[in-house]
Motif scaffolding. Structure first.
Motif, PDB file in Angstrom:
ATOM      1  N   LYS A  46       0.858  -1.425   0.174  1.00  0.00           N
ATOM      2  CA  LYS A  46       0.092   0.338  -0.466  1.00  0.00           C
ATOM      3  C   LYS A  46       0.583   0.964  -0.250  1.00  0.00           C
ATOM      4  CE  LYS A  46      -3.941  -1.780   2.508  1.00  0.00           C
ATOM      5  NZ  LYS A  46      -4.573  -1.794   3.431  1.00  0.00           N
ATOM      6  N   LYS A  48       3.901   1.661  -0.696  1.00  0.00           N
ATOM      7  CA  LYS A  48       4.258   1.837  -2.597  1.00  0.00           C
ATOM      8  C   LYS A  48       3.660   1.776  -3.274  1.00  0.00           C
ATOM      9  CE  LYS A  48       7.145  -1.761  -5.794  1.00  0.00           C
ATOM     10  NZ  LYS A  48       8.014  -2.489  -5.394  1.00  0.00           N
ATOM     11  N   LYS A  49       2.181   1.641  -3.457  1.00  0.00           N
ATOM     12  CA  LYS A  49       1.403   2.040  -4.241  1.00  0.00           C
ATOM     13  C   LYS A  49       1.066   3.616  -3.841  1.00  0.00           C
ATOM     14  CE  LYS A  49      -1.412  -1.703  -5.468  1.00  0.00           C
ATOM     15  NZ  LYS A  49      -3.397  -2.518  -5.381  1.00  0.00           N
ATOM     16  N   ALA A  51       3.139   5.320  -2.528  1.00  0.00           N
ATOM     17  CA  ALA A  51       4.599   6.169  -3.087  1.00  0.00           C
ATOM     18  C   ALA A  51       4.639   6.422  -4.337  1.00  0.00           C
ATOM     19  CB  ALA A  51       5.156   5.560  -2.832  1.00  0.00           C
ATOM     20  N   LEU A  52       4.162   5.500  -5.964  1.00  0.00           N
ATOM     21  CA  LEU A  52       4.126   5.712  -6.958  1.00  0.00           C
ATOM     22  C   LEU A  52       3.170   6.325  -7.834  1.00  0.00           C
ATOM     23  CD1 LEU A  52       4.495   1.641  -7.470  1.00  0.00           C
ATOM     24  CD2 LEU A  52       6.280   3.493  -7.772  1.00  0.00           C
ATOM     25  N   LYS A  53       1.823   6.877  -6.669  1.00  0.00           N
ATOM     26  CA  LYS A  53       0.847   7.537  -7.189  1.00  0.00           C
ATOM     27  C   LYS A  53       1.154   8.699  -6.854  1.00  0.00           C
ATOM     28  CE  LYS A  53      -3.707   7.855  -6.043  1.00  0.00           C
ATOM     29  NZ  LYS A  53      -4.988   7.428  -5.306  1.00  0.00           N
ATOM     30  N   LYS A  54       2.040   9.045  -5.635  1.00  0.00           N
ATOM     31  CA  LYS A  54       2.635  10.434  -5.558  1.00  0.00           C
ATOM     32  C   LYS A  54       3.299  10.794  -6.611  1.00  0.00           C
ATOM     33  CE  LYS A  54       1.278  11.152  -1.148  1.00  0.00           C
ATOM     34  NZ  LYS A  54       1.657  10.920   0.992  1.00  0.00           N
ATOM     35  N   ARG A  55       4.469  10.150  -6.960  1.00  0.00           N
ATOM     36  CA  ARG A  55       5.310   9.690  -7.712  1.00  0.00           C
ATOM     37  C   ARG A  55       4.489  10.394  -9.297  1.00  0.00           C
ATOM     38  NH1 ARG A  55       8.876   5.497 -10.452  1.00  0.00           N
ATOM     39  NH2 ARG A  55       6.555   4.949 -11.404  1.00  0.00           N
ATOM     40  N   ASP A  56       3.539   9.805  -9.938  1.00  0.00           N
ATOM     41  CA  ASP A  56       3.146  10.060 -10.819  1.00  0.00           C
ATOM     42  C   ASP A  56       2.139  11.619 -10.960  1.00  0.00           C
ATOM     43  OD1 ASP A  56       4.034   7.025 -11.851  1.00  0.00           O
ATOM     44  OD2 ASP A  56       1.823   5.616 -10.947  1.00  0.00           O
ATOM     45  N   GLN A  57       1.710  11.504  -9.758  1.00  0.00           N
ATOM     46  CA  GLN A  57       1.143  12.545  -9.766  1.00  0.00           C
ATOM     47  C   GLN A  57       2.295  14.463  -9.891  1.00  0.00           C
ATOM     48  OE1 GLN A  57      -1.509  13.311  -6.338  1.00  0.00           O
ATOM     49  NE2 GLN A  57      -3.298  11.600  -7.079  1.00  0.00           N
ATOM     50  N   LYS A  59       5.218  13.100 -11.123  1.00  0.00           N
ATOM     51  CA  LYS A  59       5.627  13.940 -12.786  1.00  0.00           C
ATOM     52  C   LYS A  59       4.729  14.256 -13.514  1.00  0.00           C
ATOM     53  CE  LYS A  59       7.221  10.918 -15.931  1.00  0.00           C
ATOM     54  NZ  LYS A  59       7.372   9.001 -16.338  1.00  0.00           N
TER      55      LYS A  59
END
Length: 187
Positions: A46, A48-49, A51-57, A59
């Protein structure tokens, strides 16, 4: 022969029971550890998801900002090019206007020069005609007066003129010599 089973002693039974209990406890601990690991893994997934979501946002936001900046730069460049083209057109128009004015001024100057030349030629022709007329009139008048005079009188007038020229040349004065100033000697 019949074999009899020897009964285990209470201690042996207690040891067996303890071994079974330890085995059950081990399995329970292992299950608990697996459950905790699974829970931790799920939480990690969760996180990681997230963090990835925040990273994508982040980006996407960065990409959007870059696109906006690029659009602004393109717009500014287009406006700059437009203003440069407009300035060039104005400059070309000014050059063309100046060339037209120069050509008009040259044409006017040429017309005026031709007109002045014609006027000078016309005036010269008029003066020449007038001079020719006066000369012809003077010759006619001189021709009428010439027979009335005597020929020897002309010779006497010529002699008087030569005598006058000689008299004018005779009284030439000598130039007075000036003394040269004394040179100063440097002490």
């Amino acid at each position: 022969m019949a074999t009899t089973r020897a009964k285990k002693s209470e201690m042996a039974q207690a040891a067996d029971n303890l071994a079974q209990a330890a085995h059950h406890v081990g399995e329970a601990v292992t299950q608990k550890l697996d459950q905790v690991g699974a829970a931790a893994s799920a939480e990690l997934g969760k996180a990681k998801k997230a963090a990835l979501k925040k990273r994508d946002q982040a980006k996407r936001k960065l990409d959007a900002m870059l696109k906006k900046a690029e659009a602004r730069v393109k717009k500014a460049m287009a406006e700059a090019e437009k203003s440069v083209r407009a300035a060039m057109r104005k400059g070309e128009q000014k050059v063309k206007a100046a060339q037209k004015k120069l050509a008009a001024a040259q044409a006017t100057a040429q017309r005026k020069a031709k007109a002045a030349a014609k006027a000078v030629e016309k005036e010269a022709a008029t003066l020449k005609k007038a001079a020719a007329t006066k000369l012809a009139t003077a010759k006619k008048t001189a021709a009428k007066k010439a027979p009335a005079k005597k020929a020897p009188a002309k010779k006497a007038t010529a002699k008087k003129a030569v005598a006058r020229k000689a008299a004018v040349k005779a009284p030439a004065k000598k130039a007075v010599a000036r003394k040269a100033p004394a040179k100063k000697v440097a002490a």
